[in-house]
Design a protein around this motif. Structure first.
Motif, PDB file in Angstrom:
ATOM      1  N   THR A   1      -1.813  19.777   8.684  1.00  0.00           N
ATOM      2  CA  THR A   1      -2.391  18.590   8.944  1.00  0.00           C
ATOM      3  C   THR A   1      -1.501  17.399   8.447  1.00  0.00           C
ATOM      4  O   THR A   1      -1.623  16.435   9.114  1.00  0.00           O
ATOM      5  CB  THR A   1      -3.915  18.408   8.382  1.00  0.00           C
ATOM      6  OG1 THR A   1      -4.640  19.668   9.201  1.00  0.00           O
ATOM      7  CG2 THR A   1      -4.732  17.369   8.893  1.00  0.00           C
ATOM      8  N   VAL A   2      -1.123  17.676   7.008  1.00  0.00           N
ATOM      9  CA  VAL A   2      -0.507  16.405   6.314  1.00  0.00           C
ATOM     10  C   VAL A   2       0.778  16.120   7.191  1.00  0.00           C
ATOM     11  O   VAL A   2       1.253  14.996   7.223  1.00  0.00           O
ATOM     12  CB  VAL A   2      -0.184  17.121   4.822  1.00  0.00           C
ATOM     13  CG1 VAL A   2       0.716  16.013   4.141  1.00  0.00           C
ATOM     14  CG2 VAL A   2      -1.737  17.117   4.271  1.00  0.00           C
TER      15      VAL A   2
ATOM     16  N   LEU B   1      -1.900  15.557  -8.503  1.00  0.00           N
ATOM     17  CA  LEU B   1      -1.852  13.990  -8.270  1.00  0.00           C
ATOM     18  C   LEU B   1      -2.814  13.202  -9.024  1.00  0.00           C
ATOM     19  O   LEU B   1      -2.098  12.022  -9.417  1.00  0.00           O
ATOM     20  CB  LEU B   1      -1.938  13.969  -6.745  1.00  0.00           C
ATOM     21  CG  LEU B   1      -0.795  14.363  -5.923  1.00  0.00           C
ATOM     22  CD1 LEU B   1      -1.206  13.997  -4.473  1.00  0.00           C
ATOM     23  CD2 LEU B   1       0.522  13.613  -6.456  1.00  0.00           C
ATOM     24  N   PRO B   2      -3.930  13.537  -9.511  1.00  0.00           N
ATOM     25  CA  PRO B   2      -4.878  12.350 -10.133  1.00  0.00           C
ATOM     26  C   PRO B   2      -4.404  11.876 -11.146  1.00  0.00           C
ATOM     27  O   PRO B   2      -4.084  10.626 -11.392  1.00  0.00           O
ATOM     28  CB  PRO B   2      -6.139  13.422 -10.179  1.00  0.00           C
ATOM     29  CG  PRO B   2      -6.298  14.378  -9.423  1.00  0.00           C
ATOM     30  CD  PRO B   2      -4.749  14.575  -9.012  1.00  0.00           C
ATOM     31  N   PRO B   3      -3.747  12.428 -12.224  1.00  0.00           N
ATOM     32  CA  PRO B   3      -2.923  11.751 -13.277  1.00  0.00           C
ATOM     33  C   PRO B   3      -1.954  11.150 -13.003  1.00  0.00           C
ATOM     34  O   PRO B   3      -1.615   9.875 -13.641  1.00  0.00           O
ATOM     35  CB  PRO B   3      -2.706  13.031 -14.419  1.00  0.00           C
ATOM     36  CG  PRO B   3      -2.445  14.277 -13.666  1.00  0.00           C
ATOM     37  CD  PRO B   3      -3.668  14.250 -12.338  1.00  0.00           C
TER      38      PRO B   3
ATOM     39  N   LEU C   1      -5.348   8.350  -0.666  1.00  0.00           N
ATOM     40  CA  LEU C   1      -4.897   9.710  -0.780  1.00  0.00           C
ATOM     41  C   LEU C   1      -5.716  10.570   0.339  1.00  0.00           C
ATOM     42  O   LEU C   1      -6.928  10.345   0.450  1.00  0.00           O
ATOM     43  CB  LEU C   1      -5.059  10.279  -2.259  1.00  0.00           C
ATOM     44  CG  LEU C   1      -4.988  12.047  -2.160  1.00  0.00           C
ATOM     45  CD1 LEU C   1      -3.487  12.298  -2.032  1.00  0.00           C
ATOM     46  CD2 LEU C   1      -5.535  12.578  -3.661  1.00  0.00           C
ATOM     47  N   LYS C   2      -5.049  11.375   1.264  1.00  0.00           N
ATOM     48  CA  LYS C   2      -5.583  12.249   2.141  1.00  0.00           C
ATOM     49  C   LYS C   2      -5.316  13.729   1.818  1.00  0.00           C
ATOM     50  O   LYS C   2      -4.221  14.021   1.629  1.00  0.00           O
ATOM     51  CB  LYS C   2      -5.034  12.081   3.617  1.00  0.00           C
ATOM     52  CG  LYS C   2      -5.218  12.757   4.676  1.00  0.00           C
ATOM     53  CD  LYS C   2      -6.796  12.680   4.854  1.00  0.00           C
ATOM     54  CE  LYS C   2      -7.206  13.560   6.264  1.00  0.00           C
ATOM     55  NZ  LYS C   2      -8.498  13.593   6.490  1.00  0.00           N
TER      56      LYS C   2
ATOM     57  N   SER D   1       0.949  -1.053  -0.006  1.00  0.00           N
ATOM     58  CA  SER D   1      -0.001   0.054   0.046  1.00  0.00           C
ATOM     59  C   SER D   1       0.908   1.191   0.160  1.00  0.00           C
ATOM     60  O   SER D   1       1.965   1.287   0.550  1.00  0.00           O
ATOM     61  CB  SER D   1      -0.847   0.000   1.297  1.00  0.00           C
ATOM     62  OG  SER D   1      -0.230   0.016   2.367  1.00  0.00           O
ATOM     63  N   LEU D   2       0.144   2.192  -0.453  1.00  0.00           N
ATOM     64  CA  LEU D   2       0.958   3.569  -0.680  1.00  0.00           C
ATOM     65  C   LEU D   2      -0.179   4.542  -0.134  1.00  0.00           C
ATOM     66  O   LEU D   2      -0.980   4.819  -0.740  1.00  0.00           O
ATOM     67  CB  LEU D   2       1.726   3.913  -1.835  1.00  0.00           C
ATOM     68  CG  LEU D   2       2.066   5.289  -2.084  1.00  0.00           C
ATOM     69  CD1 LEU D   2       3.406   5.337  -1.015  1.00  0.00           C
ATOM     70  CD2 LEU D   2       2.562   5.284  -3.430  1.00  0.00           C
ATOM     71  N   ARG D   3       0.410   5.295   1.162  1.00  0.00           N
ATOM     72  CA  ARG D   3      -0.591   6.084   1.638  1.00  0.00           C
ATOM     73  C   ARG D   3       0.138   7.580   1.641  1.00  0.00           C
ATOM     74  O   ARG D   3       1.073   7.761   2.049  1.00  0.00           O
ATOM     75  CB  ARG D   3      -0.822   5.845   3.040  1.00  0.00           C
ATOM     76  CG  ARG D   3      -1.484   4.495   3.484  1.00  0.00           C
ATOM     77  CD  ARG D   3      -1.139   4.183   4.961  1.00  0.00           C
ATOM     78  NE  ARG D   3       0.039   4.295   5.147  1.00  0.00           N
ATOM     79  CZ  ARG D   3       0.704   4.305   6.599  1.00  0.00           C
ATOM     80  NH1 ARG D   3      -0.315   4.530   7.485  1.00  0.00           N
ATOM     81  NH2 ARG D   3       2.002   4.329   6.892  1.00  0.00           N
ATOM     82  N   ILE D   4      -0.596   8.393   0.758  1.00  0.00           N
ATOM     83  CA  ILE D   4      -0.145   9.960   0.248  1.00  0.00           C
ATOM     84  C   ILE D   4      -0.939  10.775   0.885  1.00  0.00           C
ATOM     85  O   ILE D   4      -2.245  10.726   0.768  1.00  0.00           O
ATOM     86  CB  ILE D   4       0.009   9.856  -1.169  1.00  0.00           C
ATOM     87  CG1 ILE D   4       0.775   8.770  -1.767  1.00  0.00           C
ATOM     88  CG2 ILE D   4       0.542  11.277  -1.724  1.00  0.00           C
ATOM     89  CD1 ILE D   4       0.671   8.703  -3.316  1.00  0.00           C
TER      90      ILE D   4
END
Length: 191
Positions: free
Chosen positions: A131-132, A106-108, A124-125, A92-95
């Motif tokens: 906060t990030v 980021l979407p593309p 994606l958060k 998993s990759l949590r960005i």
């Protein structure tokens, strides 16, 4: 401390039952009971209080359970990181990303990443930069992209993109002819 014995204890403490822990772990209940007793002997402290119909963690057991959860989270992180070295076939990759980055940049990129590595679960958060950064420090994110620098020595920052901002104004304004402004705006951040 033996990780296997710690796992046995944690399952019993969470289920409040030796038999339910054994069922989840797919081993016999006597083996679970023996493993917990062995861990208690190694640590020299009672971890579980056996009461009719259930077990309850002692104060020491509750404290150890908090650490056990953290250890198991680190174990999962290590496994995911090592699996990632094997070609990104799973994991998993949590960005995390600030709003503008998450909406426009980021979407593309995430779409292409998913096409190339479909076995990797992406999340994606989107939140403000502060906060990030906090989520990254709390290890709830693997990486982050934000729109401004973060002043925290525990995080490594690298410029990622430069956005071109163009001032649009009336021909009669004093800003006429100011042209385009280019400033570093997006940052890649890792702990």
């Amino acid at each position: 401390m033996n990780l296997h014995l710690l796992r046995l204890f944690a399952r019993v403490a969470e289920h409040r039952s030796f038999s339910r822990a054994a069922d989840e772990l797919r081993i016999g209940q006597p083996a679970v009971s023996k493993g917990v007793k062995e861990l208690e002997a190694q640590l020299g402290v009672a971890l579980l209080e056996r009461v009719p119909g259930r077990v309850e963690p002692t104060e020491a057991g509750r404290k150890l359970l908090v650490h056990a959860r953290s250890i198991f989270a680190s174990e999962r992180e290590a496994e995911a990181e090592l699996a990632g070295l094997e070609g990104l076939e799973a994991g998993s990759l949590r960005i995390g990303a600030s709003t503008t980055v998450a909406t426009w940049h980021l979407p593309p990129l995430l779409g292409r990443f998913h096409q190339e590595f479909p076995g990797v679960s992406l999340s994606l958060k989107s939140a403000n930069t502060e906060t990030v950064a906090r989520l990254l420090l709390d290890r709830e994110l693997d990486s982050a992209l934000v729109e401004g620098p973060i002043d925290d020595p525990r995080l490594r920052q690298e410029p990622w993109r430069t956005d071109e901002l163009v001032l649009v104004a009336s021909p009669s304004t004093r800003w006429r002819g100011a042209g385009a402004l280019s400033i570093p705006r997006c940052w890649s951040v890792r702990s």
